[in-house]
Design a protein around this motif. Sequence first.
Motif, mmCIF file in Angstrom:
data_model
loop_
_atom_site.group_PDB
_atom_site.id
_atom_site.type_symbol
_atom_site.label_atom_id
_atom_site.label_comp_id
_atom_site.label_asym_id
_atom_site.label_seq_id
_atom_site.Cartn_x
_atom_site.Cartn_y
_atom_site.Cartn_z
ATOM 1 N N THR A 189 0.801 -1.230 0.000
ATOM 2 C CA THR A 189 0.000 0.000 0.000
ATOM 3 C C THR A 189 0.829 1.273 0.000
ATOM 4 O OG1 THR A 189 -0.123 0.155 2.422
ATOM 5 C CG2 THR A 189 -1.779 -1.195 1.313
ATOM 6 N N ASP A 233 1.222 2.871 2.535
ATOM 7 C CA ASP A 233 0.349 3.689 3.383
ATOM 8 C C ASP A 233 0.597 3.327 4.846
ATOM 9 O OD1 ASP A 233 -1.656 5.131 4.556
ATOM 10 O OD2 ASP A 233 -3.312 4.140 3.521
ATOM 11 N N ASP A 249 -5.625 -8.802 0.337
ATOM 12 C CA ASP A 249 -6.284 -7.769 -0.478
ATOM 13 C C ASP A 249 -7.592 -7.318 0.169
ATOM 14 O OD1 ASP A 249 -4.228 -8.025 -2.259
ATOM 15 O OD2 ASP A 249 -5.364 -9.074 -3.794
ATOM 16 N N SER A 264 -7.851 1.359 2.125
ATOM 17 C CA SER A 264 -6.680 1.737 1.338
ATOM 18 C C SER A 264 -6.744 1.041 -0.018
ATOM 19 C CB SER A 264 -5.397 1.377 2.097
ATOM 20 O OG SER A 264 -4.261 1.915 1.469
ATOM 21 N N ILE A 284 -4.114 -1.005 -3.361
ATOM 22 C CA ILE A 284 -2.907 -1.784 -3.658
ATOM 23 C C ILE A 284 -2.137 -1.127 -4.784
ATOM 24 C CG2 ILE A 284 -2.038 -4.025 -4.424
ATOM 25 C CD1 ILE A 284 -4.575 -5.251 -3.214
ATOM 26 N N TRP A 285 -0.838 -0.997 -4.552
ATOM 27 C CA TRP A 285 0.058 -0.460 -5.563
ATOM 28 C C TRP A 285 0.547 -1.630 -6.412
ATOM 29 C CZ3 TRP A 285 5.136 2.652 -4.234
ATOM 30 C CH2 TRP A 285 5.625 3.247 -5.405
ATOM 31 N N SER A 286 0.373 -1.516 -7.713
ATOM 32 C CA SER A 286 0.790 -2.564 -8.642
ATOM 33 C C SER A 286 2.255 -2.933 -8.435
ATOM 34 C CB SER A 286 0.545 -2.088 -10.075
ATOM 35 O OG SER A 286 1.500 -2.580 -10.957
ATOM 36 N N ARG A 288 6.893 -0.907 -10.340
ATOM 37 C CA ARG A 288 7.304 0.271 -9.592
ATOM 38 C C ARG A 288 8.372 1.042 -10.363
ATOM 39 N NH1 ARG A 288 5.819 -1.099 -4.093
ATOM 40 N NH2 ARG A 288 3.969 -2.416 -4.367
ATOM 41 N N ALA A 333 2.867 6.192 -3.829
ATOM 42 C CA ALA A 333 1.848 5.163 -3.621
ATOM 43 C C ALA A 333 0.459 5.770 -3.591
ATOM 44 C CB ALA A 333 2.135 4.410 -2.324
ATOM 45 N N GLU A 334 0.332 6.950 -2.991
ATOM 46 C CA GLU A 334 -0.984 7.594 -2.932
ATOM 47 C C GLU A 334 -1.521 7.874 -4.327
ATOM 48 O OE1 GLU A 334 -3.199 11.420 -0.818
ATOM 49 O OE2 GLU A 334 -1.038 11.159 -0.651
ATOM 50 N N TYR A 363 -0.574 6.135 -7.154
ATOM 51 C CA TYR A 363 -0.659 4.968 -8.026
ATOM 52 C C TYR A 363 -1.392 3.768 -7.440
ATOM 53 C CZ TYR A 363 2.545 7.327 -11.173
ATOM 54 O OH TYR A 363 3.113 8.225 -12.025
ATOM 55 N N ARG A 364 -1.617 3.737 -6.134
ATOM 56 C CA ARG A 364 -2.334 2.568 -5.621
ATOM 57 C C ARG A 364 -3.803 2.638 -6.042
ATOM 58 N NH1 ARG A 364 -0.987 4.825 -0.327
ATOM 59 N NH2 ARG A 364 -2.711 6.137 0.390
#
Length: 357
Positions: free
Chosen positions: A59, A61, A104, A112, A114-116, A119, A255-256, A258-259
Motif C-alpha cells: 500500500t 500507506d 487484499d 486503502s 494496492i500499488w501494482s 514500480r 503510492a498515494e 498509483y495505488r
Amino acid sequence: MQRLMIIVGLVLIASFLPVQAADETTELYQHRVQVNSQAASERASALRDALQATLLKLTGDDTVMEHPAVQSALADVRGLLVQYGYQQEEQLWLWAQFDQPQVDRLIQQAGSGIWSNVRPRLLVWMVVEEEDLSRQLMAADSEAIIVQQLRNAARRRGVPVQFPLLDLNDTMTVSVLDAWARFMDTINFASSRYSPDGVVVIRVYQTEPSAEQTDKWMADWTLNLGQLRWQGQVTGMDKSELGAKAISALTADLAERYRIGSQSDVLNRWQLTIHDLKTLEATIAAEKVLASIPAIIDVQLLGYGNHAARYELTMQADIARIRQAIDLSKQLRPIATTSTDEESANLSADYRWVDPQ
C-alpha cells in the motif's frame, strides 16, 4: 477465422509465457525478518513484523496500520499465513508468505488500495552537508549509514533505487554544486546513462535553531518522474536516519497516486487498442500486463489485426486510476489523439507496445 485462431492460440499458451515488465517488484506477499532463534515467542513477533511489512509494501500507506481490522489481523497473523520457514545465511531469517486474496480484502476493509508490482526505478543523487559545511555526494558503493538505511527503507517499501557510480563519467558531468543547486538539466543528462524512471535529489544539512524546530538535521527532496514533480522535507535529531525518512516520504506520495482501491461496487468497462504487437508473444504479454493491474477484474481480447489488438477491461476502479497504473509500464506508451472529448477518452484509448530490451 484468422481472428478466431489467434484468440484460441492466446488461450492455449498464455499461461506459459512470462511477462517481462520493467522493474517488476516480486514477492509482494512475502517477507522475511531477521531472528535470533526459532523460539515460539520470537516467531510470533517476527510473523507480525512480516505481515506489517507486507501491508506497507503493498500500500505504501503507513496509516493503514492504525485501522482496527489491521490491528486485529496483526494480533493473530495465522489467519492470513500460507506458510513460513527459516533460512540460515550469515544470519537466521524467518520467511513468511501470506494469502493474497485475504490480504487484499484486509487492505480494502482498511480503506486503502494496492500499488501494482510495477514500480518506478529511482536514481538517487544525495548530497550531505557536514557540520563544517563541507559537502559530499553519495556513491553507489558508499557504506555510509544514511545510504544503507535509505536502501533498507526502499527495499521494505518495494521501490527499486540506485545511486550513481560517481566514476569519471559522472564527476566530469555533475559536481557537488550542481546537485546541491538542483541544476536538473545537468543532473538529467548525467542520469540518462542509468535509464531510470525517476530522478531523486536529496540534500541533507543542519537546521537553523528555532523555537519551532527542535530537530538538528533536515533533508529536503525532489522527485522528477516523467512530467510529474514532487518535493518535500523531513527532519530528525540523527543525520543518519534522514535517508530512510526521505525515501519513505516520497514513496508514500508515489503510492498515494498509483495505488488502486476496489471499494466501488460498480464495475466499469473500458476499451483500449494496443498497436505495434508484431508477434503472438507480444500480444499475450500485453494482455498479462493489463491483467496484473490491481482492480482489473477481467481482460477480454475483442480482436486483432494489422499488428493491433483491441481489449475490453472490466474494472472495479476509476479509469483515471487505471491510466495512472499503465503509465508506470515501460511497455505501454499512450498515443496522443487530437480529441479533447473527455467522454470519448473514458470509453477507449490507444497505446503503443514497446518490446522489453
